[in-house]
Structure formats: structure tokens, C-alpha cells
Design an enzyme around this catalytic site. Structure first.
Site, mmCIF file in Angstrom:
data_model
loop_
_atom_site.group_PDB
_atom_site.id
_atom_site.type_symbol
_atom_site.label_atom_id
_atom_site.label_comp_id
_atom_site.label_asym_id
_atom_site.label_seq_id
_atom_site.Cartn_x
_atom_site.Cartn_y
_atom_site.Cartn_z
ATOM 1 N N GLY A 1 -1.908 13.863 -29.623
ATOM 2 C CA GLY A 1 -1.644 12.601 -28.961
ATOM 3 C C GLY A 1 -1.618 12.715 -27.450
ATOM 4 C CG HIS A 2 0.362 10.329 -23.584
ATOM 5 N ND1 HIS A 2 -0.739 9.770 -22.968
ATOM 6 C CD2 HIS A 2 1.341 10.381 -22.636
ATOM 7 C CE1 HIS A 2 -0.444 9.492 -21.703
ATOM 8 N NE2 HIS A 2 0.808 9.860 -21.476
ATOM 9 C CG PHE A 3 3.335 14.307 -23.488
ATOM 10 C CD1 PHE A 3 3.356 14.660 -22.140
ATOM 11 C CD2 PHE A 3 3.917 13.114 -23.863
ATOM 12 C CE1 PHE A 3 3.955 13.845 -21.194
ATOM 13 C CE2 PHE A 3 4.518 12.281 -22.927
ATOM 14 C CZ PHE A 3 4.535 12.656 -21.585
ATOM 15 C CG ASP B 1 -3.072 9.232 -25.420
ATOM 16 O OD1 ASP B 1 -2.193 8.378 -25.654
ATOM 17 O OD2 ASP B 1 -3.171 9.815 -24.330
#
Length: 292
Positions: free
Chosen positions: A266-268, A240
């Protein structure tokens, strides 16, 4: 209709129409799912049915996001304090008095405000890219923190975070090439449609500016961790570039028994590791709520 089916509902809370997704038997332990920027409760669309056989799940859209009210600036006080108040009032309206919290991105400062005010109501925490420490802030935040000090100078650069390219990047950055095909294109397209509603850019700019005051609350959040030791599960994208892995590992400072998983994404993280996260949550809730 089976209680495991997701219900899509709207209720008036403090003068705002709050949309939420709900599934599961309300008599079972409740998990409240709090989304971040720039998404909505849609991010939990697969997680909800994956857990609804054993748990009661509620996922609201914050004011200004998704299908909830999005009044223009001047008609609603767009601060994280205020979003937390509305979320707490929603739970009171629904008669939900004990719950675990899933904290993603903006959902972390919203949910942790509720937890610090009502530690007796919170049965556990699940953090996914939701900072409660200064560690984990990446260079992504440089322009946002500059904007917090000088809005006029840095607003053009911050507005670029509202573009389709930026929204798609939030879903794809840090995702291994062989997992990119797991990301459904409607995710970032739906988020972008919300950002492009008339007046929504101004709402998001105000929340970007207000984010600085979340950092002032971090000592309170950390004191809550130390004093109340809520059972905590951390499931975080190792790559992320918005909230870095150091933000996940920092939870262990005040919660040494926290279960921390850094995932290859990553972020999601739910988009690529939804099944894995659902299994981790189910095992965590079995331990912390006594369900089996």
C-alpha cells in the site's frame, strides 16, 4: 563514530528549528529523503543505514512534523511553497549543492518545486506514492478537494483523517495479509502522537487546504521532466488507495526511460518492502552517479 551511523541533528533555518537524520560520508553522492503526511523522517529509519555505506543521506522533518518546529498558525505560513523554501534553505545551510531526491506523498510537491527551480542541482528522482500528475488521485481525495472549495462545510469530515483509525489505516490498507506483521506499531502511533500535539490539527487542516495549489504546479513539474530528463526510479505500492498506481505509471509519459516498479503493498511501501526498495535504489544510484 562510523560515518555509516545515523546522526540526529537540529539546525536553525529561517527562524525554525529543523530536525534531520544524516548518515554516510558527505563526500559521496547525496540522497535527500522527503517524507509525507502524517509521518516524519522516522519513515526512513531503516533505509538510511541500508544505504549509508555508499551514499550520503539527509532526511529532514518538515515544519509542523516530527521533531522540527511546529509554530501555530499565524506564526508560520503553512503552504507547500513555504515548506519547499525551508527545505532548500536547509540544504544550503548544510552545504549540499548536488543531490538526488526521494519523494514520498507531501515530499513530491516539496521536492519538485526545488527541482524545477534548480534542475542543475538534482542528479535523479525516486518517487514513492508522490504524485506529479492528475492520474492517481483516488476517491480518498474527494473530501479533500471538496474541503478545498468549502472549508467550513467539509472540515468535520476532513478532521476524521486525523484520527488514530485513519492513521493506522494509512499503514495497513493495501498490504497483503501475510505481510501485515512487517508493520511496526510504533510507526502509526508515533505519527498519531504528532497529530495530537496542541495546535497540530489546525496545521494539518491548513496544509490539506493548500494541497490544491500543488496541482497548479503540475504543468511546471512535467515541463521539467521533459526538458531536463532527470533519471527517475518509481517504487510504488500497487494497492495504494491514496495515490493509485496510475500516478506511478503517468511518470512514463514525460520520462519514457523512467524505471517503474509496482510493489505488492500500500501507501507506506518501505514498511513492507524496505529491503527490495533499498536494492532498487542502490542499483539506480550506481547507474546514475557512477558509484559501484
Amino acid at each position: 563514530m562510523s560515518l555509516s551511523a545515523t546522526r540526529h541533528r537540529t539546525v536553525e533555518v529561517q527562524g525554525q528549528q529543523i530536525f534531520y537524520r544524516e548518515a554516510g560520508d558527505p563526500a559521496r553522492p547525496t540522497l535527500v529523503l522527503l517524507h509525507g503526511f502524517p509521518t516524519s523522517s522516522h519513515m526512513f529509519r531503516d533505509l538510511i543505514p541500508a544505504l549509508a555505506d555508499e551514499y550520503h543521506l539527509i532526511a529532514p522533518d518538515h515544519v509542523g512534523f516530527g521533531h522540527s518546529s511546529a509554530p501555530p498558525l499565524g506564526e508560520f505560513d503553512y503552504r507547500f511553497d513555504r515548506l519547499a523554501e525551508v527545505t532548500e534553505a536547509l540544504l544550503d545551510t548544510l552545504g549540499v549543492h548536488r543531490f538526488a531526491l526521494y519523494l514520498h506523498d507531501y515530499g513530491a510537491p516539496i521536492g519538485l518545486r526545488i527541482a524545477t527551480r534548480h534542475p542543475d542541482r538534482v542528479t535523479g528522482l525516486i518517487a514513492q506514492s508522490g504524485n506529479a500528475y492528475l492520474e492517481g488521485f483516488t476517491p480518498f481525495w474527494d473530501v479533500l478537494f471538496a474541503h478545498a472549495k468549502d472549508r467550513a462545510t467539509h472540515e468535520p469530515a476532513v478532521r476524521r483523517l486525523l484520527t488514530p483509525e485513519s492513521t493506522r489505516w494509512q499503514y495497513t490498507h493495501g498490504v497483503p495479509a501475510d505481510l501485515l506483521d512487517r508493520i511496526a506499531p510504533e510507526t502509526w502511533l508515533l505519527d498519531q502522537a504528532g497529530l495530537e500535539r496542541p495546535g497540530n490539527a489546525e496545521i494539518q487542516l491548513q496544509l490539506f487546504w493548500d494541497y490544491q495549489f500543488n496541482l497548479d504546479a503540475y504543468p511546471d513539474f512535467q515541463r521539467y521532466f521533459r526538458e531536463h530528463r532527470p533519471p527517475t526510479l518509481v517504487t510504488w505500492g500497487r494497492h495504494d488507495e491514496i495515490f493509485g498506481a496510475a500516478g506511478a505509471e503517468a511518470y512514463a509519459r514525460d520520462l519514457p526511460e523512467a524505471e517503474i516498479h509496482l510493489l505488492d503493498t500500500g501507501h507506506f511501501a518501505l514498511e513492507t518492502h524496505g529491503a527490495e526498495i533499498a536494492d532498487l535504489i542502490r542499483a539506480f544510484l550506481h547507474r546514475t552517479t557512477g558509484t559501484s
